[in-house]
Structure formats: structure tokens, C-alpha cells
Design a protein around this motif. Sequence first.
Motif, mmCIF file in Angstrom:
data_model
loop_
_atom_site.group_PDB
_atom_site.id
_atom_site.type_symbol
_atom_site.label_atom_id
_atom_site.label_comp_id
_atom_site.label_asym_id
_atom_site.label_seq_id
_atom_site.Cartn_x
_atom_site.Cartn_y
_atom_site.Cartn_z
ATOM 1 N N SER A 192 0.842 -1.202 0.000
ATOM 2 C CA SER A 192 0.000 0.000 0.000
ATOM 3 C C SER A 192 0.877 1.251 0.000
ATOM 4 O O SER A 192 1.945 1.262 0.610
ATOM 5 C CB SER A 192 -0.901 0.016 1.242
ATOM 6 O OG SER A 192 -1.849 -1.010 1.150
ATOM 7 N N VAL A 244 -3.485 -6.296 -9.028
ATOM 8 C CA VAL A 244 -3.444 -5.027 -8.282
ATOM 9 C C VAL A 244 -4.879 -4.488 -8.171
ATOM 10 O O VAL A 244 -5.327 -4.072 -7.094
ATOM 11 C CB VAL A 244 -2.524 -3.995 -8.984
ATOM 12 C CG1 VAL A 244 -2.677 -2.610 -8.371
ATOM 13 C CG2 VAL A 244 -1.061 -4.443 -8.913
ATOM 14 N N GLY A 245 -5.613 -4.537 -9.300
ATOM 15 C CA GLY A 245 -7.005 -4.058 -9.309
ATOM 16 C C GLY A 245 -7.862 -4.811 -8.313
ATOM 17 O O GLY A 245 -8.641 -4.212 -7.553
ATOM 18 N N LEU A 261 -7.050 -3.906 -4.732
ATOM 19 C CA LEU A 261 -7.589 -2.572 -4.407
ATOM 20 C C LEU A 261 -9.083 -2.672 -4.129
ATOM 21 O O LEU A 261 -9.588 -2.104 -3.164
ATOM 22 C CB LEU A 261 -7.338 -1.604 -5.576
ATOM 23 C CG LEU A 261 -5.933 -1.005 -5.705
ATOM 24 C CD1 LEU A 261 -5.776 -0.270 -7.040
ATOM 25 C CD2 LEU A 261 -5.620 -0.055 -4.552
ATOM 26 N N LYS A 262 -9.786 -3.430 -4.985
ATOM 27 C CA LYS A 262 -11.238 -3.582 -4.803
ATOM 28 C C LYS A 262 -11.561 -4.251 -3.476
ATOM 29 O O LYS A 262 -12.534 -3.912 -2.817
ATOM 30 C CB LYS A 262 -11.826 -4.431 -5.940
ATOM 31 C CG LYS A 262 -12.098 -3.631 -7.197
ATOM 32 C CD LYS A 262 -13.126 -4.311 -8.085
ATOM 33 C CE LYS A 262 -13.200 -3.670 -9.455
ATOM 34 N NZ LYS A 262 -13.380 -2.212 -9.435
ATOM 35 N N GLY A 317 -9.843 -4.009 -0.859
ATOM 36 C CA GLY A 317 -9.351 -3.179 0.247
ATOM 37 C C GLY A 317 -8.060 -3.718 0.851
ATOM 38 O O GLY A 317 -7.608 -3.249 1.907
ATOM 39 N N LEU A 337 -5.158 -3.573 -0.647
ATOM 40 C CA LEU A 337 -4.156 -2.575 -1.023
ATOM 41 C C LEU A 337 -4.857 -1.221 -1.019
ATOM 42 O O LEU A 337 -6.020 -1.122 -1.429
ATOM 43 C CB LEU A 337 -3.659 -2.816 -2.446
ATOM 44 C CG LEU A 337 -2.475 -3.737 -2.720
ATOM 45 C CD1 LEU A 337 -2.199 -3.734 -4.227
ATOM 46 C CD2 LEU A 337 -1.228 -3.337 -1.944
ATOM 47 N N THR A 338 -4.140 -0.186 -0.581
ATOM 48 C CA THR A 338 -4.725 1.161 -0.628
ATOM 49 C C THR A 338 -3.669 2.144 -1.124
ATOM 50 O O THR A 338 -2.470 1.856 -1.068
ATOM 51 C CB THR A 338 -5.184 1.616 0.791
ATOM 52 O OG1 THR A 338 -4.089 1.469 1.682
ATOM 53 C CG2 THR A 338 -6.372 0.810 1.288
ATOM 54 N N ASN A 339 -4.163 3.277 -1.605
ATOM 55 C CA ASN A 339 -3.292 4.409 -1.964
ATOM 56 C C ASN A 339 -2.192 4.022 -2.967
ATOM 57 O O ASN A 339 -1.033 4.378 -2.802
ATOM 58 C CB ASN A 339 -2.682 4.992 -0.671
ATOM 59 C CG ASN A 339 -1.956 6.303 -0.928
ATOM 60 O OD1 ASN A 339 -2.287 7.031 -1.872
ATOM 61 N ND2 ASN A 339 -0.930 6.582 -0.137
ATOM 62 N N ILE A 340 -2.594 3.264 -3.990
ATOM 63 C CA ILE A 340 -1.648 2.941 -5.067
ATOM 64 C C ILE A 340 -1.734 4.043 -6.123
ATOM 65 O O ILE A 340 -2.833 4.426 -6.533
ATOM 66 C CB ILE A 340 -2.001 1.573 -5.715
ATOM 67 C CG1 ILE A 340 -1.738 0.428 -4.730
ATOM 68 C CG2 ILE A 340 -1.257 1.367 -7.036
ATOM 69 C CD1 ILE A 340 -0.281 0.174 -4.401
ATOM 70 N N CYS A 390 -6.266 -0.704 -16.548
ATOM 71 C CA CYS A 390 -6.345 0.056 -15.290
ATOM 72 C C CYS A 390 -7.713 0.734 -15.156
ATOM 73 O O CYS A 390 -8.302 0.762 -14.076
ATOM 74 C CB CYS A 390 -5.246 1.113 -15.223
ATOM 75 S SG CYS A 390 -3.607 0.437 -14.951
ATOM 76 N N ILE A 428 -7.936 1.376 -11.250
ATOM 77 C CA ILE A 428 -6.606 1.640 -10.678
ATOM 78 C C ILE A 428 -6.238 3.099 -10.959
ATOM 79 O O ILE A 428 -6.244 3.525 -12.119
ATOM 80 C CB ILE A 428 -5.538 0.691 -11.283
ATOM 81 C CG1 ILE A 428 -5.904 -0.770 -10.994
ATOM 82 C CG2 ILE A 428 -4.147 1.024 -10.755
ATOM 83 C CD1 ILE A 428 -5.016 -1.793 -11.684
#
Length: 233
Positions: free
Chosen positions: A21, A40-41, A44-45, A47, A49-52, A65, A70
Amino acid sequence: MNQNEIKALVGKSAVEKLVKSGMKLGLGTGSTALPAVRHVGLLLKEGKLTNIKAVSTSLQTSIECEKWGIPLYTLNSGEIGGRLDLAIDGADEVDGRHWCTKGGGGALLIEKITAYASASFCVVVDESKVVENLGLKFPVPLEVIPEARRTVTLTLEKMGAGVILREALRKAGPVITEHGNILLDITFKNPVNCEELETECNRIPGVVENGFFTRLRPVVFIGHSDGSVEIKQ
Ligand code: 5RP
């Protein structure tokens, strides 16, 4: 496992191991890099990973993306400031020194700018890409200003390269890159000094960039048909 399954596995595995993150992330192009982009997507969805903040190396990757939401920036943006934490990309060939050749998908220019702007670089490949000598089997592309097609070809031939203008599929004539240039694909009959060629090719007037990547020592993730992923630091 078939080759597509290996590519999906190796891309996902690199993201799981290396992406954190808050990272500024370069995202590569091609059928091995795209599963990494998708992963990565997905993270992120979910939660996880954050703040990419991502920088894309091609239209293909930008579109992926967009599909996954993304957040995309340019290298020049204030948020990225010309430096990335990590770039993940595929390769056409990789050798024992972790040098590689890229540009089979025609995106070598931004791929090289992105990789060379990253604190660390990760190459994701299936086992078929690992070779002893680069540039003998799979052609190495040069992105060239169209006006310099013949002059650059003659110079490369004098340097011992076989040169082929990359032709488009389902469009008459040559491939035109995302930057309005052509691609000359070169191969060699005998092992060459890739480090020297990376510099020498760019000295020819009209060459914008070449697909030799010898100035970094990326971590290489190699996917095998038995479902294992080898990590070479
Ligand atoms: C695109 C590239 C690709 O990373 C390279 O061609 C490998 O592609 P693939 O993973 O589809 O085999 O350099 O310009």
C-alpha cells in the motif's frame, strides 16, 4: 499448466510478494504483465491494497487500469514526480545476469523510461523466456523515427544485425507505435555484447530507444509448468 495459466500465476505472485500500500507503481504491458495489473485491481477492490498510484506503459495497460479502477498518473505528474517505487513488467527474453530484452508488444519506449525511473524493477516471465544469450532467437526491437528507416537499417546491418521492419496485422503497412514511430526488429547469429549494444544502438541518428535492458538488476519471477514460481533476486 498451460502458458496462459503460468503467466497469470507469475504476475499474481509478483504482486502478492512485492506490492505494498502507498506505492508508486509502474505497470507493464503484455500477456504476463496484464495478470499482474488485474491482481493489483483486485486487491484494491478488496481493500487489501490502498493508496496505489500507478503509471501505465501503454494504452493496453491504461485500458486495463480503467476497467479495474486503478488510479493512473503520468510520470510527470506532481503525485509521481518522475520516480517510482516499483515497476513490474514482462520480457521477451531474460538471461542469467537478469538482463532482458523487451518490446515484443511495441511498448519498449515507455517501458524503459518507467523501469529506469523505478527504485526496483521486477520482471515476470514464463520459463520459455529464459535464455543463455539474448537476441539470437527472439528479435530485439528499436523504436525509430520513420524518416530514418533506411539509414538506421544500413547502420544496424553493418553492425552485424538482421533487420526486419515490423509489419502490422489487420492494417496495411508497418506498425506505428503510440509515439508515431516505426519498429525495426533485429536479431543476431552469434552472441553479442548487449550492454554495449544498448548504448551503441541509441547513438544512431533516428533511433529513439532500443529493447535491451542491461542497466538494472531486476528481481525475476519465473513461472514453471508444474505450477511453481522461482524468484531470482
Ligand atoms: C511489450 C513487452 C512485453 O513485456 C514483452 O513483449 C512480453 O510480452 P508477453 O508477456 O505478452 O510475452 O515488452 O512491449
